[in-house]
Design an enzyme around this catalytic site. Structure first.
Site, PDB file in Angstrom:
ATOM      1  N   GLU A 126      -0.570  -2.202   5.171  1.00 26.70           N
ATOM      2  CA  GLU A 126       0.404  -2.095   6.270  1.00 26.70           C
ATOM      3  C   GLU A 126       0.280  -0.764   6.988  1.00 26.70           C
ATOM      4  O   GLU A 126       0.485  -0.666   8.194  1.00 26.70           O
ATOM      5  CB  GLU A 126       1.834  -2.261   5.734  1.00 26.70           C
ATOM      6  CG  GLU A 126       2.885  -2.512   6.809  1.00 26.70           C
ATOM      7  CD  GLU A 126       3.290  -1.277   7.612  1.00 26.70           C
ATOM      8  OE1 GLU A 126       3.545  -1.403   8.820  1.00 26.70           O
ATOM      9  OE2 GLU A 126       3.343  -0.182   7.040  1.00 26.70           O
TER      10      GLU A 126
ATOM     11  N   ASP B  82       0.808  -1.228   0.000  1.00 27.32           N
ATOM     12  CA  ASP B  82       0.000   0.000   0.000  1.00 27.32           C
ATOM     13  C   ASP B  82       0.839   1.276   0.000  1.00 27.32           C
ATOM     14  O   ASP B  82       2.013   1.285   0.357  1.00 27.32           O
ATOM     15  CB  ASP B  82      -0.976   0.007   1.181  1.00 27.32           C
ATOM     16  CG  ASP B  82      -0.290  -0.223   2.526  1.00 27.32           C
ATOM     17  OD1 ASP B  82       0.781  -0.869   2.574  1.00 27.32           O
ATOM     18  OD2 ASP B  82      -0.829   0.247   3.546  1.00 27.32           O
TER      19      ASP B  82
END
Ligand code: NI
Length: 396
Positions: free
Chosen positions: A137, A79
């Site tokens: 994350e 991400d």
């Protein structure tokens, strides 16, 4: 020196191209649709067929090798962050206000590079390598690791060890940072809402000044680390935001504070939370105000397994030489890789991505953060080497 090492070199151009593509199309936590789709395509192109998709959102797990031997997992996070990019690279983010400012674009490319190397060695592999492409994350305190585990991502095959890395601008390309034991911090987050009683600035005796209560709380909270914590232990209490009042001649009836608490040992984490609550409640009470606390535990302390650290060190000395491993300190930044290490032995390391021209280096999460792309093949090789050395050493 181990008796055997990986001799396949990664394809630099492939890695650079991939990383630039991921950089150009960053996606926020939980929205990694395009990214996960491209990872799937690249894994297929590499000849990998055992791939599970859409785990805990857009997570993927792929398996290379045969059952019966040791099982080792490698993880990359996928991400990006809600940051407006301020670099001048030709592969600038095309998703306005979203940027790969934490280097996860490099992590994805590295793990795909490692997958290609490991796949080419599959015929001589007596064990399995599990590739984890993890979403979210950056989505603390929930993150992506815990939801992946809860969704059964690592139930079958169940790894004997899990490894991961993070690019690290504080070290130059060619160096690696790792430490056995406590390595990265637990990160907790709080909001305090102080309720006072507003009124005219000239009549304080008829009010409870929420701004003043907030200031007192902020000051006394700083005594936790200086007076309650053993000076040999690490801890941080940071208030990042204070808001109160609207006008110069009105006493504020409410104040809101937000911040984070970091620690490096579970016992310290408990102590900090206990003292935090006591101080906020009692200081507010002593001034006639009320304080409402929201305290969320985020990612746990990241604890590296000493045996797994030795595997990383040995892989690093093969690839990068003995001088590539400077002595480093733990840091109180947080990483949801810590969650895997609560369930499996393993290790996490920092891979130097700093430019030798230091004026080009910015910290992680900075709108100008970039990696020196020479880190990409090193990352791919380090992941492949670590996984295979683990299997060779354990399978001996
Ligand atoms: Ni990161």
């Amino acid at each position: 020196m181990p008796f055997r090492t990986v001799d396949i070199k990664p394809d630099l151009e492939y890695l650079v191209q991939l990383r630039r593509e991921f950089h150009r199309y960053p996606e926020r936590s939980g929205q990694e649709v395009r990214t996960a789709g491209r990872v799937y395509e690249e894994l297929q192109k590499a000849g990998i067929t055992d791939i599970r998709r859409n785990i805990a959102g857009h997570g993927l797990v792929a398996v290379i090798g045969n059952g019966g031997g040791p099982i080792v997992a490698l993880r990359a996070d996928m991400d990006a962050l809600p940051i407006k990019e301020q670099t001048d690279v030709p592969f600038l983010s095309e998703n306005d206000g979203v940027m790969h400012a934490c280097g996860h674009d490099a992590h994805i490319a590295m793990l795909l590079g490692a997958a290609k190397i490991i796949k080419q060695m599959e015929h001589e592999l007596s064990g399995q390598v599990v590739l984890i492409f993890q979403p979210a994350e950056e989505n603390a305190p929930i993150g992506g690791a815990r939801p992946m585990l809860e969704a059964g991502a690592l139930d079958d095959p169940k790894p004997d060890a899990v490894f991961g890395l993070h690019v690290w601008p504080g070290l130059p390309v060619g160096q690696l940072g790792i430490k056995a034991g406590y390595f990265m911090g637990a990160s907790d987050r709080f909001t305090i809402r102080v309720q006072g009683k507003g009124g005219h600035a000239s009549m304080p005796h008829e009010t409870i000044d929420a701004a003043l209560v907030a200031v007192q709380i902020a000051q006394v909270l700083q005594t936790i680390v200086s007076r309650n914590l053993n000076p040999m232990d690490a801890g941080v209490v940071t208030i990042g935001k204070i808001e109160a009042g609207n006008r110069y001649n009105v006493i504020a009836d409410e104040a809101i504070m937000e911040g984070t608490v970091r620690s490096l040992r579970p016992e310290v984490r408990n102590l900090l939370e206990r003292r935090f609550t006591e101080i906020v409640e009692h200081v507010a009470q002593s001034m006639g105000a009320q304080a409402e606390i929201t305290y969320q535990r985020g990612y746990p302390v990241l604890q590296n397994d000493p045996a797994a650290v030795e595997v990383v060190r040995s892989a690093a000395s093969c690839l990068l030489g003995e001088n590539a491993l400077p002595e480093i300190e733990a840091a109180l930044v947080a990483e949801d890789f810590a969650v895997y290490l609560e369930h499996f032995p393993g290790a996490f390391f920092w891979l130097g991505c700093g430019f030798h021209d230091e004026s080009k280096n910015y910290p992680l999460h900075h709108p100008k953060f970039l990696v020196d792309e020479r880190v990409l093949p090193l990352g791919a090789q380090m992941l492949a080497e670590t996984a295979l050395q683990y299997i060779w050493q354990k399978g001996r």
